[in-house]
Design an enzyme around this catalytic site. Structure first.
Site, PDB file in Angstrom:
ATOM      1  N   SER A 151      57.058  18.131   8.397  1.00 40.08           N
ATOM      2  CA  SER A 151      57.508  16.762   8.670  1.00 40.08           C
ATOM      3  C   SER A 151      58.974  16.754   9.093  1.00 40.08           C
ATOM      4  O   SER A 151      59.311  17.307  10.139  1.00 40.08           O
ATOM      5  CB  SER A 151      57.254  15.903   7.429  1.00 40.08           C
ATOM      6  OG  SER A 151      57.372  14.530   7.718  1.00 40.08           O
ATOM      7  N   ASP A 173      46.124  12.551   9.456  1.00 38.47           N
ATOM      8  CA  ASP A 173      47.572  12.332   9.384  1.00 38.47           C
ATOM      9  C   ASP A 173      48.017  11.204  10.313  1.00 38.47           C
ATOM     10  O   ASP A 173      48.014  11.343  11.534  1.00 38.47           O
ATOM     11  CB  ASP A 173      48.318  13.623   9.748  1.00 38.47           C
ATOM     12  CG  ASP A 173      49.822  13.525   9.504  1.00 38.47           C
ATOM     13  OD1 ASP A 173      50.284  12.456   9.040  1.00 38.47           O
ATOM     14  OD2 ASP A 173      50.532  14.510   9.748  1.00 38.47           O
ATOM     15  N   HIS A 214      48.818  14.287   5.807  1.00 40.09           N
ATOM     16  CA  HIS A 214      50.143  14.734   6.218  1.00 40.09           C
ATOM     17  C   HIS A 214      50.611  16.031   5.560  1.00 40.09           C
ATOM     18  O   HIS A 214      51.581  16.618   6.014  1.00 40.09           O
ATOM     19  CB  HIS A 214      51.162  13.613   5.934  1.00 40.09           C
ATOM     20  CG  HIS A 214      52.513  13.863   6.507  1.00 40.09           C
ATOM     21  ND1 HIS A 214      52.718  14.161   7.847  1.00 40.09           N
ATOM     22  CD2 HIS A 214      53.749  13.868   5.940  1.00 40.09           C
ATOM     23  CE1 HIS A 214      54.009  14.331   8.069  1.00 40.09           C
ATOM     24  NE2 HIS A 214      54.658  14.169   6.927  1.00 40.09           N
TER      25      HIS A 214
END
Length: 328
Positions: free
Chosen positions: A126, A275, A305
Site C-alpha cells: 500500500s 481490494d 487489501h
C-alpha cells in the site's frame, strides 16, 4: 546500533545462525527500528515496507510471516515517525516521500552489507508500495525483484473508484444509512480526514479492505506481546496519526503512471480480488504499462487489501516458487 529483545543462536553442527531480534538503527540521522528473523542468516533477505502511512508492522508481522523464516531473512522496518520509530522529535519537514525513499535505500544498503549479500527482495504494501516502486526504479542494482502488495498506481483515480464501489454496494444491498452518509460526504477529494474515514468505514463493512473481519481486527489478531513492546500501543497510535496527518496530501497526489515508468528488475503485484482500498484494476493497468524485464500479477482469490496477511500460506508459496527463481 542498539539492540533490544535480541536472540542470535548458532547451530554448530549444521553451521546455521538463527536470528530473532528487534533493533534500533540510525537511518537518515534518526533512530529507527527494524526486526530481523530467520532460521539461517545465509538465507536471502526479504524486506517489508509497511502500509499506512504509519501502519508500522513489527508488532503484528510475526505470525503471518513465520513460515518465511525457514527460507528468508525476514526484515520489517517501522518507518520514520511510525510505531517504534515514532518520536515527538521527528521533524514534520522530514515527512516527505523523497525522505522515505532515501531512508529505505540506506536501510537496504545496511542490510546487504551486514549479511554480506549482493541484493535483496523488496516488498512494498500500500503506502509502502509508493516507496518501494520509487526505490526499485532508482536502485535496481540493490534488488533481486520488487513485489507490490495493494500496489498504488494513481491515488486520485483510485480514491474515486473506491468511493464508487462503496456507494454502489450500499445501494445494492439497500443500506440506507451508508448511502446517506456517503452521499453527504460526496466524491473525493474529501474535505477532511473525517470524511475519508466515513468512506473507509463503509468500505470495510462491505469487504473492500479485508474479506473476513476488519482491518483493525486483522492487526489485533496478529499482534504478539513480545514484539509490541512496553509502550507499543501508544507509539503505534501516535505514529499512525502523525504519519497520516503529515503525509496524506502528498500521498493523494501520487501518480506512478507518470512518476515510475520503468523498473529494471522483475516486478510482481500481489492483488486481492476484493481490494477496493487501493483498487486492483489500477494496479493491473499500471503493470501493463510499466517497463520491466518480467511482470506478473499474482492473484489472491480470498483477499482484499492485505493478501499477505489474509492468505499467508499462498503468499509464502509465491515467495518460494516465484521470487527465489529471480536469484542469479
Amino acid at each position: 546500533m542498539h539492540k533490544k529483545d535480541n536472540k542470535l543462536n548458532r547451530d554448530s553442527e549444521n553451521n546455521l545462525c538463527h536470528i530473532d531480534t528487534i533493533e534500533a538503527i540510525e537511518i537518515g540521522d534518526t533512530q529507527q527500528w527494524i526486526a530481523l528473523r530467520s532460521e539461517n542468516t545465509s538465507n536471502p533477505i526479504i524486506l517489508f515496507l509497511h502500509g499506512g502511512p504509519g501502519t508500522a508492522q513489527i508488532a503484528f508481522s510475526r505470525k503471518a510471516q513465520q513460515t518465511l523464516e525457514k527460507d528468508f531473512i525476514v526484515a520489517n522496518w517501522d518507518q520514520r515517525g511510525a510505531g517504534r520509530s515514532y518520536s515527538s522529535k521527528i521533524k514534520k519537514d522530514d515527512m516527505l516521500i523523497e525522505r522515505f525513499v532515501l531512508d529505505a535505500e540506506e536501510l537496504v544498503e545496511s542490510l546487504l552489507k551486514r549479511f554480506k549479500q549482493k541484493q535483496l527482495f523488496l516488498v512494498g504494501h500500500s503506502w509502502g508500495s509508493i516507496i518501494g516502486a520509487h526505490l526499485a526504479a532508482k536502485r535496481p542494482d540493490l534488488l533481486w525483484a520488487y513485489v507490490g502488495i495493494g500496489q498504488v498506481a494513481d491515488m486520485a483515480r483510485g480514491e474515486l473508484l473506491s468511493y464508487k464501489f462503496t456507494i454502489d454496494e450500499a445501494r445494492r444491498i439497500g443500506n440506507k444509512k451508508a448511502v446517506r452518509e456517503l452521499e453527504h460526504i460526496g466524491e473525493p477529494p474529501y474535505v477532511n480526514l473525517k470524511a475519508g474515514g466515513i468512506q473507509r468505514k463503509w468500505l470495510g463493512k462491505f469487504g473492500g479492505q479485508t474479506v473476513n473481519g476488519t482491518a483493525i481486527g486483522m492487526v489485533i489478531k496478529n499482534i504478539t506481546a513480545r514484539d509490541l513492546g512496553l509502550l507499543g500501543l501508544i507509539s503505534f497510535a501516535k505514529g499512525a496519526a502523525f504519519s497520516l496527518k503529515n503525509l496524506e496530501e502528498q500521498v493523494n497526489s501520487v501518480n506512478l503512471f507518470q512518476e515510475v515508468r520503468e523498473i529494471k528488475v522483475p516486478v510482481f503485484f500481489c492483488c486481492g480480488r476484493r481490494d477496493y482500498n487501493v483498487p486492483f484494476e489500477l494496479a493491473v493497468e499500471y503493470l501493463e504499462q510499466l517497463s520491466a524485464p518480467h511482470k506478473e500479477v499474482i492473484w489472491f482469490e480470498h483477499s482484499a487489501h492485505s493478501p499477505n496477511f489474509e492468505e499467508p500460506n499462498v503468499f509464502h508459496e509465491f515467495c518460494l516458487t516465484k521470487l527465489k527463481r529471480c536469484i542469479v
